[in-house]
Design a protein around this motif. Structure first.
Motif, PDB file in Angstrom:
ATOM      1  N   GLY A 113       0.917  -1.345  -0.036  1.00 24.93           N
ATOM      2  CA  GLY A 113       0.147   0.047  -0.024  1.00 24.93           C
ATOM      3  C   GLY A 113       0.997   1.166   0.018  1.00 24.93           C
ATOM      4  N   LYS A 114       0.371   2.349  -0.765  1.00 23.25           N
ATOM      5  CA  LYS A 114       1.206   3.482  -0.785  1.00 23.25           C
ATOM      6  C   LYS A 114       1.450   4.201   0.374  1.00 23.25           C
ATOM      7  CE  LYS A 114      -0.525   4.299  -5.351  1.00 23.25           C
ATOM      8  NZ  LYS A 114      -1.553   5.122  -6.103  1.00 23.25           N
ATOM      9  N   LEU A 115       0.597   4.318   1.133  1.00 23.31           N
ATOM     10  CA  LEU A 115       0.705   5.008   2.551  1.00 23.31           C
ATOM     11  C   LEU A 115       1.409   4.123   3.542  1.00 23.31           C
ATOM     12  CD1 LEU A 115      -0.236   7.372   4.491  1.00 23.31           C
ATOM     13  CD2 LEU A 115      -2.364   5.756   5.084  1.00 23.31           C
ATOM     14  N   SER A 116       1.340   2.700   3.728  1.00 21.31           N
ATOM     15  CA  SER A 116       1.983   2.076   4.280  1.00 21.31           C
ATOM     16  C   SER A 116       3.517   1.927   4.227  1.00 21.31           C
ATOM     17  CB  SER A 116       1.570   0.453   4.661  1.00 21.31           C
ATOM     18  OG  SER A 116       1.452  -0.025   3.612  1.00 21.31           O
ATOM     19  N   TRP A 117       3.673   2.157   2.767  1.00 18.91           N
ATOM     20  CA  TRP A 117       5.004   1.940   2.323  1.00 18.91           C
ATOM     21  C   TRP A 117       5.906   3.479   2.645  1.00 18.91           C
ATOM     22  CZ3 TRP A 117       7.880   5.563  -0.924  1.00 18.91           C
ATOM     23  CH2 TRP A 117       8.951   5.107  -1.209  1.00 18.91           C
ATOM     24  N   ALA A 118       5.064   4.345   2.340  1.00 18.44           N
ATOM     25  CA  ALA A 118       5.371   5.720   2.803  1.00 18.44           C
ATOM     26  C   ALA A 118       5.837   5.981   4.330  1.00 18.44           C
ATOM     27  CB  ALA A 118       4.385   6.797   2.436  1.00 18.44           C
ATOM     28  N   ARG A 119       4.899   5.332   5.068  1.00 16.40           N
ATOM     29  CA  ARG A 119       5.220   5.465   6.523  1.00 16.40           C
ATOM     30  C   ARG A 119       6.226   4.794   6.966  1.00 16.40           C
ATOM     31  NH1 ARG A 119       1.195   2.072   8.451  1.00 16.40           N
ATOM     32  NH2 ARG A 119       2.820   0.422   8.315  1.00 16.40           N
ATOM     33  N   ASP A 120       6.757   3.459   6.341  1.00 12.86           N
ATOM     34  CA  ASP A 120       7.653   2.696   6.565  1.00 12.86           C
ATOM     35  C   ASP A 120       9.185   3.137   6.342  1.00 12.86           C
ATOM     36  OD1 ASP A 120       6.138   1.068   8.316  1.00 12.86           O
ATOM     37  OD2 ASP A 120       5.946  -0.642   6.815  1.00 12.86           O
ATOM     38  N   VAL A 121       9.124   3.987   5.240  1.00 13.81           N
ATOM     39  CA  VAL A 121      10.410   4.657   4.964  1.00 13.81           C
ATOM     40  C   VAL A 121      11.164   5.293   5.916  1.00 13.81           C
ATOM     41  CG1 VAL A 121      11.353   6.492   3.316  1.00 13.81           C
ATOM     42  CG2 VAL A 121       9.803   5.056   2.212  1.00 13.81           C
ATOM     43  N   TYR A 122      10.300   5.752   7.050  1.00 12.80           N
ATOM     44  CA  TYR A 122      11.022   6.337   8.107  1.00 12.80           C
ATOM     45  C   TYR A 122      10.958   5.501   9.336  1.00 12.80           C
ATOM     46  CZ  TYR A 122      11.705  10.211   4.937  1.00 12.80           C
ATOM     47  OH  TYR A 122      12.054  10.888   3.863  1.00 12.80           O
TER      48      TYR A 122
END
Length: 165
Positions: A113-122
């Motif tokens: 998921g785009k949101l979970s991927w973006a959150r997990d980047v940090y």
């Protein structure tokens, strides 16, 4: 270091788990700390002259995030490196919390998921000033800013070739 996990190839969740792992591998190739390193096979090198990992994964303020907690402490080591290999993942049973929806594998740890991927980047507490991020020139930029800068045409090209809308 991790190779991640997947579900058995006969399982209806297998493809989703395989794609999720490939997203983690690809993310880590460009941004080594930009993915969640799953606990089932998260490995930390024991320092020379030690018989255990001296850093702890326990943090009472941040529950159920053992690998990011440990990474935030281990990354201060002198020759720290984070690696998410495209090697042989471990095969695990599907936990009850996993669901397969029309948008892919839906879990708190999914990178599909785009949101979970973006959150997990940090997720590993990396900031632009973190020495583990990369070169001196790229440290002040987010991964997206670095990518855009590296793949964007020069500003003069944009001005002279932009269509009028």
């Amino acid at each position: 270091m991790s190779t991640g996990y997947e579900f058995d190839s006969g399982c209806k969740y297998h493809i989703a788990s395989h794609l999720d792992r490939l997203v983690r591998v690809a993310t880590a190739e460009v941004f080594p700390l930009g993915t969640y390193y799953p606990e089932p096979n998260f490995c930390v090198l024991v320092p020379k002259h030690e018989d255990h990992v001296p850093e702890s994964f326990i943090n009472t303020k941040r529950k159920n995030m053992e690998s990011p907690i440990l990474i935030s402490r281990v990354k201060t080591r002198k020759d720290f490196r984070a690696v998410f290999l495209d090697g042989k993942p471990i095969i695990i049973d599907v936990p009850e919390r996993f669901k397969l929806w029309d948008k892919g594998l839906q879990t708190n740890q999914s990178h599909l998921g785009k949101l979970s991927w973006a959150r997990d980047v940090y997720v590993n507490g990396v900031t632009g000033s973190d020495p583990a991020v990369g070169s001196e020139d790229s440290r002040s930029q987010t991964p997206r800013e670095s990518h855009v800068a590296a793949h964007s045409p020069p500003r003069t090209w944009e001005r002279s070739h932009s269509p009028d809308f």
